[in-house]
Design a protein around this motif. Structure first.
Motif, short mmCIF file in Angstrom:
data_model
loop_
_atom_site.label_atom_id
_atom_site.label_comp_id
_atom_site.label_asym_id
_atom_site.label_seq_id
_atom_site.Cartn_x
_atom_site.Cartn_y
_atom_site.Cartn_z
N GLU A 517 38.29 40.53 48.43
CA GLU A 517 38.08 40.58 46.99
C GLU A 517 37.76 39.21 46.41
O GLU A 517 37.09 39.09 45.39
CB GLU A 517 39.33 41.15 46.30
N ASP A 543 33.53 37.46 39.69
CA ASP A 543 34.25 38.48 38.91
C ASP A 543 35.74 38.44 39.22
O ASP A 543 36.58 38.57 38.30
CB ASP A 543 33.68 39.87 39.22
N PHE A 544 36.09 38.27 40.51
CA PHE A 544 37.50 38.22 40.87
C PHE A 544 38.16 36.95 40.30
O PHE A 544 39.31 36.99 39.87
CB PHE A 544 37.65 38.25 42.39
N TYR A 547 38.92 37.67 36.82
CA TYR A 547 40.09 38.54 36.73
C TYR A 547 41.38 37.73 36.86
O TYR A 547 42.34 37.94 36.09
CB TYR A 547 40.02 39.61 37.83
N LEU A 548 41.39 36.80 37.81
CA LEU A 548 42.60 35.99 38.00
C LEU A 548 42.88 35.12 36.77
O LEU A 548 44.04 34.96 36.37
CB LEU A 548 42.44 35.10 39.24
N ALA A 551 44.40 37.16 34.25
CA ALA A 551 45.77 37.54 34.63
C ALA A 551 46.75 36.37 34.47
O ALA A 551 47.94 36.53 34.74
CB ALA A 551 45.79 38.04 36.07
N THR A 570 44.69 39.95 46.48
CA THR A 570 43.98 41.12 45.94
C THR A 570 44.48 41.40 44.53
O THR A 570 45.53 40.91 44.09
CB THR A 570 44.21 42.35 46.81
N LYS A 571 43.68 42.25 43.80
CA LYS A 571 44.11 42.64 42.45
C LYS A 571 45.43 43.41 42.52
O LYS A 571 46.31 43.23 41.67
CB LYS A 571 43.03 43.51 41.80
N VAL A 574 48.27 40.97 42.85
CA VAL A 574 48.54 40.26 41.61
C VAL A 574 49.31 41.16 40.65
O VAL A 574 50.28 40.74 40.00
CB VAL A 574 47.23 39.76 40.97
N ASP A 575 48.89 42.44 40.56
CA ASP A 575 49.58 43.39 39.68
C ASP A 575 51.01 43.62 40.17
O ASP A 575 51.95 43.75 39.37
CB ASP A 575 48.81 44.71 39.64
#
Length: 978
Positions: A517, A543-544, A547-548, A551, A570-571, A574-575
């Motif tokens: 990712e 894009d990742f 996202y980070l 986040a 990975t997403k 992180v979640d």
């Protein structure tokens, strides 16, 4: 200049010895740093200061009779001086000392004869640097030519050393500048990291850190950089630079080199202490990194170095028990010590005083035996004693009372008396007791970040790869493209699952990828069996990365994304962390947690055990050591409760388990703390080791003593050897001291065989530290010294006195010298050749004490010969010393003869010179019509400040007399002093 340099050397040596004997075992590293810097400043500035006259020890010494002055000097230093006992009314100024005397009744009969003393003028005989040029020239004129030449060449040698060491420092700076200019430099905040090539030791100077990143794995590299950054932040380069400047000036002084080494060692201790205070630091891992980084090449002397050669010391200091604040009192001893040095050696400040009104009895003229005086005048040795004369100090010495009849008169002063005392006390204080009570801070944070992180000019996205297939994994090594002068390169090795590769081409080159990712790693190459190679290209997923950032992950960059890629963040992960309460993480923590597979289940398991606020680095540390709740419960079952995460990691890292704890309890050591257990385990101390000591009779040893014994590789067999050797009651402290000096019972037995049956263990330790052995004592016995004590052997060894030196004296006609006399002679440089030179001058019955006195004043036979050349042939050793002590030479005699004062007695010459009477002074009175002035009157005129100018001024005011005593009375009653 030379006296100043010597004084600085003495102060530097004194400061080092103060640190070595009182401070070096304490853990006040920050305070020690200021101690070193402060002592450097004091060493160079203190010699330039002046002290009040009433503080000066030299003044106090000069105020005593010369015999007492010499005695005091002998008690204070290893020196031999002449003690000339004189009448209490007689005081001879001693060169190199200030003089201060309270009012004295010269006759000892009534107050009317007592004249008060006035303020001192600049000191003619003050320490080097304070004397005027004329006095210096006079002193040099009396020195033998070879001595002058030797001092000249010695000065040139010093200047050469100064130049060489100065050039060496300049070359070090040029090398540093060259390395900065010719190697890639990465910027990281205030730091500049110079990426070197080759096998070089890491070091730092200023804000620059010099290191070859390719030599170390990621974790060791980060540890090194953390260490060097502390050097930079605390500006340790300034300390080292000042020490280097001290070495340039003091290159001849061995204590200056020891001083610099101690300063550098303390900086390393200070840096280690700062690192270990960080709760993220793992002591075991940090020490392991020290062991891994061996010094491949000696670094520059002006840099702070990561891998110093004091590794064992640093390990011990890391484990050392923190020194109690009560020990700080030792630092306050330095102030009185430096004050005492200033009072001993520094020049004084002249302080004016207002003299009270005084009366003076008239002083009758006393002729001297000289052609220039009246023919009927009797010799001063036969004439009645004149009334007292108050003599003034010339050129600023405080005033001194002198009776011109008694000064230098052998009939009154008596025979020469010499007290050559040498005080050598080599008491060695050895205390190698080791206290180990470490605070364990662990942070094995594993940041799987390519070395591109350490350089902004490095491009990690292109390069070559090599790989080896191991079952279901592929060990992939990436190396960036070679850079130019502005770009470096890096190497990183990672393990990836075989299934993540789109293909593993064999037979021919092909393209294949690893996609995660965080980005895509594109590879081109070929595998031959399990080994492959080729080129790669990495493209981060923008894009990742976005996202980070959304986040809350901080510290992101494209290069950081390479680390995110290899940690396989990975997403979903992180979640998962966000749900567990770990949102808004720095990218380093995110990478570390992902690399160590710190997941939600692991986090929750610790929360259920009561650890609800673990920091990311603590979770990483725990997971890196595979520590779970089961290990925690085992520790609690062994009585170790409420352990912090770093204590759990430390315990696991050294292999502590419940059985180890229980074994200590069964051995009678009760409730040991986790720190004590870690300390014991780290040096492999176990209950079996303690039991062996109990069987040897050491029943009350503490765990700290056991650890100290183990660190010195002591075992009960060593103690048993000493018991069998006649030392049954040695303590553990004494055993450790003996071991530190590599002592064994055989050494003690060899002394007993030599006749030294009552030596204590402390005597043996002292003897060993001085490299004394029984064979040295035996050589003295064979030379006719059968009853020497160990202390006398220490003295002889320290002064380099050997039996051949004693034999040379015997052959020169001195067969019965004692060890004390030999050491005294050696201390001033007197030898049989010196004795022979005096015998050739006709002094056949000269004693060794007289030789020592002559040598201590720097008197050679040529000085005596210069007097004989003028017809003065009846001088004794006593006369020579007295003349030299006040600076009387043949030139001074000739000057006095030129104004009509020839055939003066020795004591008259000394009196005139000590008062600073010159031919010009006498000539001034002769120009006014005063001729054939008696010597004692000249001295009285000088002491009262009656000068030709004064007489001229009084005449101009109407006071005209042909009697000099009238001017003296006038000066006295008017209360005037010049």
């Amino acid at each position: 200049m030379i006296p100043y340099i010597v004084y600085v050397a003495i102060l530097t040596s004194l400061c080092f010895l103060f640190y070595r004997f009182l401070l070096h075992r304490d853990t006040f590293f920050r305070l020690n740093r200021w101690f070193f810097l402060g002592c450097l400043a004091c060493s160079f500035t203190l010699p330039l200061m002046h002290v009040p006259q009433n503080w000066s020890v030299r003044n106090l010494i000069a105020a005593l009779p010369l015999a007492k002055a010499i005695k005091i000097q002998n008690e204070k230093s290893v020196a031999v001086n002449l003690a000339v006992p004189v009448n209490p009314e007689t005081v001879i100024p001693v060169p190199g000392q200030s003089k201060s005397v309270s009012p004295i009744d010269l006759n000892g009969t009534s107050e009317d004869n007592a004249l008060p003393l006035s303020s001192p003028l600049p000191n003619r005989h003050s320490a080097p640097g304070a004397a005027n040029a004329a006095a210096s020239a006079s002193a040099n004129a009396t020195m033998p030519l070879f001595v002058v030449q030797f001092m000249k060449w010695l000065y040139y040698a010093y200047l050469c050393g100064l130049l060489l060491f100065g050039i060496n420092l300049l070359m070090d700076f040029l090398v540093l500048i060259y390395q900065v200019r010719t190697h890639p430099v990465a910027r990281e905040g205030q730091f500049r990291i110079v990426q070197l090539e080759g096998n070089r030791a890491p070091c730092s100077f200023g804000r620059y850190i010099f290191i070859n990143p390719s030599l170390y794995d990621e974790k060791t590299l980060r540890q090194i950089l953390t260490h060097e950054k502390i050097h930079v932040e605390q500006k340790h380069s300034l300390d080292i630079l000042l020490a280097e400047l001290c070495i340039i000036v003091q290159w001849f002084n061995p204590f200056a080199w020891y001083y610099r080494k101690a300063l550098e060692d303390n900086l390393e201790f200070l840096t280690d202490s700062a690192i270990l205070r960080d709760p993220q630091t793992n002591l075991s891992h940090y020490q392991l990194s020290l062991l891994r980084v061996s010094a491949p090449q000696v670094p520059l002397s002006i840099t702070a170095n990561y891998n110093q050669s004091l590794l064992k010391k640093r390990m011990i200091m890391m484990h050392a028990k923190k020194s109690s604040a009560l020990k700080i009192w030792k630092y306050f001893f330095l102030l009185p010590l430096l004050t005492a040095m200033a009072c001993l050696f520094n020049n004084t400040i002249a302080v004016s005083q207002n003299p009270p009104t005084v009366k003076s009895a008239p002083v009758p003229a006393s002729p001297i035996s000289a052609p220039a005086t009246p023919a009927a005048a009797p010799s001063p040795r036969q004439a009645p004693a004149p009334e007292g004369v108050v003599a003034r100090e010339v050129s600023g010495s405080p005033i001194r009372a002198i009776n011109p009849r008694n000064v230098g008169n052998p009939e009154i002063a008596g025979s020469i008396s010499i007290q050559p005392t040498v005080d050598v006390e080599p008491v060695i204080a050895i205390n190698p007791e080791i206290h180990i009570d470490p605070v364990i801070n662990v942070n094995p944070e594993l940041l799987v970040i390519p070395k591109s992180y350490f350089g902004q000019n490095v491009n990690p996205f292109k390069g070559t790869w090599m790989a080896t297939i191991h079952g279901d994994t592929v060990e992939l090594t990436l190396r960036s493209e070679e850079g130019d002068e502005n770009h470096g390169s890096w190497t990183s090795t990672e393990s990836l699952k075989k299934s993540e590769f789109s293909a593993l081409p064999t037979g021919q080159k092909a393209d294949f990828t690893v996609t995660r990712e965080a980005g895509t790693l594109s590879l081109n190459g070929i595998f031959d069996g399990n080994d492959g190679f080729g080129h790669y290209n990495f493209k981060p997923n923008a894009d990742f990365q976005s996202y980070l950032e959304k986040a809350g992950v901080t510290g992101l960059s494209e290069k950081r994304m390479f680390g995110v890629f290899f940690a396989n963040v990975t997403k979903a992960y992180v979640d998962e962390l966000s749900r567990s309460g770990y949102a808004h993480l720095p990218v380093n923590n995110l990478i570390g947690m992902s690399a160590m597979h710190v997941d939600e289940a692991y986090i929750q398991s610790w929360k259920q055990l009561g650890y609800t606020n673990l920091q990311p680095h603590e979770l990483i540390s725990l997971k890196s050591m595979n520590i779970t709740g089961a290990f925690l419960k085992e520790m609690e079952s062994a009585g170790l409760k409420n352990l912090a995460p770093h204590e759990l990691v430390a315990a696991k890292s050294v292999g502590i388990d419940p059985a180890y704890v229980q074994n200590w309890k069964q051995a009678g050591y009760g409730e040991l703390s986790i720190h004590e257990l870690i300390s014991a385990k780290s040096v492999e101390v176990d209950p079996a080791y303690a039991q062996r000591w109990k069987q040897a009779g050491f029943n009350e040893l503490s765990l700290h003593e056991l650890i100290a014994a183990k660190s010195m590789e002591l075992d009960p067999a060593y103690a048993l050897q000493w018991k069998q050797g006649g030392y049954p009651d040695l303590s553990m402290h004494e055993l450790i001291s003996a071991k530190s000096m590599n002592l064994d019972p055989a050494y003690a037995q060899s002394w007993k065989q030599a006749g030294f049956n009552e030596l204590s263990i402390h005597d043996l330790i002292s003897a060993k530290s001085q490299e004394l052995d029984p064979s040295y004592a035996q050589t003295w016995k064979q030379a006719g010294f059968p009853d020497l004590t160990l202390h006398e052997l220490f003295e002889a060894k320290s002064m380099n006195v050997d039996p051949s030196y004693a034999q040379n004296w015997k052959q020169a006609g001195f067969p019965d010298l004692s060890m004390h006399e030999l050491i005294s002679a050696k201390s001033v440089g007197a030898d049989p050749a010196y004795a022979q030179s005096w015998k050739q001058e006709g002094l056949n019955d000269i004693s060794v004490h007289e030789l020592i006195a002559l040598k201590s004043q720097g008197i050679s036979s040529s000085y005596y010969h210069s007097w004989k050349a003028l017809g003065v042939t009846d001088l004794t050793a006593h006369d020579l010393v007295a003349l030299k002590s006040v600076g009387v030479d043949v030139n001074y005699l000739k000057d006095l003869e030129s104004v009509g004062y020839s055939h003066l007695e020795t004591h008259e010459l000394i009196s005139l010179k000590s008062m600073g009477v010159t031919a010009a002074f006498i000539k001034g009175f002769q120009a006014l019509g005063f001729t054939n002035i008696p010597v004692h009157t000249i001295i009285e005129l000088k002491s009262m400040g009656v000068t030709p100018d004064y007489i001229s001024s009084m005449k101009s005011k109407g006071f005209n007399s042909t009697d000099l005593q009238e001017y003296i009375k006038l000066k006295t009653f008017r209360g005037e002093r010049s």
